[in-house]
Design an enzyme around this catalytic site. Structure first.
Site, mmCIF file in Angstrom:
data_model
loop_
_atom_site.group_PDB
_atom_site.id
_atom_site.type_symbol
_atom_site.label_atom_id
_atom_site.label_comp_id
_atom_site.label_asym_id
_atom_site.label_seq_id
_atom_site.Cartn_x
_atom_site.Cartn_y
_atom_site.Cartn_z
ATOM 1 N N CYS A 138 5.521 -38.313 62.580
ATOM 2 C CA CYS A 138 4.326 -39.104 62.262
ATOM 3 C C CYS A 138 3.981 -38.977 60.788
ATOM 4 C CB CYS A 138 3.151 -38.655 63.134
ATOM 5 S SG CYS A 138 1.649 -39.607 62.796
ATOM 6 N N CYS A 141 0.246 -38.955 60.061
ATOM 7 C CA CYS A 141 -0.490 -37.706 60.338
ATOM 8 C C CYS A 141 -0.176 -36.648 59.293
ATOM 9 C CB CYS A 141 -0.107 -37.103 61.685
ATOM 10 S SG CYS A 141 0.429 -38.240 62.921
ATOM 11 N N ASP A 142 1.079 -36.570 58.861
ATOM 12 C CA ASP A 142 1.512 -35.409 58.086
ATOM 13 C C ASP A 142 1.856 -35.705 56.630
ATOM 14 O OD1 ASP A 142 1.422 -33.935 60.503
ATOM 15 O OD2 ASP A 142 3.375 -34.727 61.070
#
Ligand code: NAP
Length: 316
Positions: A138, A141-142
């Protein structure tokens, strides 16, 4: 065992919307929001700005949007359980739902368990190796993590997700490589054009990552060119899988009809599954659109379908 009219399994846009409609229809739904299976709120909990959900002209943060969904479902009386469903028994009615600590009987069930990003089993990408130390599924997200800043980043896949993630990562990495196993992108034309034109993105065609290596974090990828079989080592700061999603239907195997990749099959134009009294909505039955707004739309459909089915049962 406590008996409920309607159990909803899953807490993304589909599950919460189904709960809002079902609660307002006085079905007193019980909703399993999950615990170990991922954050309550589903995939939007791991995104930042959501700009395409109607009603928010300035955009809204994914987690904030999902907290709103949750509060709205609770406001109308949904009972929310913070636990995972381990199994269901759909062989007879009432159905049995076995959660981590609660077992209930339900006259109808709505499945809204969504889908999870897929990973590849590459040397260096496994748990205990560089998974979550530079290897993730992701980017959104990261991607902002300091380990990726000004480093060469590699996205595996050739679909819209791969392109979207690559474009997103250009904000952080020194250069972004899309590693694709074929010689043409699967992504939509407009997205493909964006990737092809982007000055910081390079597409490595007919290629795959054979191995990821490093020390505390990712330092190198070992790329294989599938045309000539040559392996090349390149400096790397991160590897991002964008190779599609797996529907979360493992616990339903053998009980509901699914397609070969595990997506639940619903009857045309409805949310009815192969088992009468069980309905499905959101990404768990949608390999095509996979949007928050379509998930919410089918969540509404599932609640209406369940309500109608329950009232037909009562009048029989
Ligand atoms: P996808 O379209 O299924 O693409 C998956 C990509 O991963 C494909 O290019 C596939 O290669 C590759 N892949 C799959 N398994 C692989 C493996 N074992 N090794 C190497 N590569 C592998 O999935 P997606 O990109 O997540 O998109 C899913 C749906 O969501 C699509 O309908 C898409 O349009 C939509 N979506 C839309 C947007 C947007 O419009 N902004 C953003 C994200 C997703 P092959 O091409 O060789 O099969």
């Amino acid at each position: 065992m406590e008996k409920k009219k309607l159990a909803i399994i899953g807490s993304g846009p589909a599950g919460y919307t189904a709960a809002i409609y079902a609660a307002r229809a006085n079905l007193s739904p019980i909703l399993y929001e999950g615990f170990m299976t991922g954050p309550s709120g589903g995939q939007l909990m791991t995104t930042t700005e959501v700009e395409n959900y109607p009603g928010f002209p300035e955009g809204i943060l994914g987690p904030e949007l999902m907290m709103n969904f949750r509060s709205q479902s609770a406001r109308f009386g949904t009972q929310i359980l913070t636990e995972d469903v381990e199994s269901v028994d759909l062989s007879k009615r009432p159905f049995v739902v076995r959660g981590t600590s609660t077992h209930i009987e339900a006259e109808a069930i709505i499945i809204a368990t969504g889908a999870t990003a897929k990973r590849l089993d590459i040397e260096g990408a496994r748990d205990g190796e560089f998974w979550q130390k530079g290897v993730t599924a992701c980017a959104v997200c990261d991607g902002a993590a300091p380990i990726f800043k000004n480093r060469p980043l590699f996205v595996i896949g050739g679909g819209d997700s791969a392109v979207e993630e690559a474009i997103f990562l250009t904000k952080y990495g020194s250069r972004v490589y899309i590693v694709h196993r074929r010689d043409a992108l699967r992504a939509s034309k407009i997205m493909a054009q964006r990737a092809l034109k982007h000055p910081k993105i390079e597409i490595l065609w007919n290629s795959g990552i054979e191995k990821i290596s490093g020390d505390q974090v990712v330092r190198k990828v070992h790329l294989k060119n599938f045309n000539d079989g040559k392996i090349e080592e390149r400096e790397a700061g991160g590897v991002f899988f964008a190779i599609g999603h797996q529907p979360n239907t493992e616990f339903l195997k053998g009980q509901l009809e699914m397609n070969p990749t595990g997506y639940l099959i619903v009857k045309n134009g409805s949310t009815r599954t192969s088992c009468e009294g069980v309905f499905a909505c959101g990404d768990v039955q949608d390999p095509t659109y996979r949007q928050a707004v379509t998930a919410a739309g089918t969540g509404c459909m599932a609640a209406l379908d369940a309500e109608r089915w329950l009232s037909e049962m009562e009048s029989e």
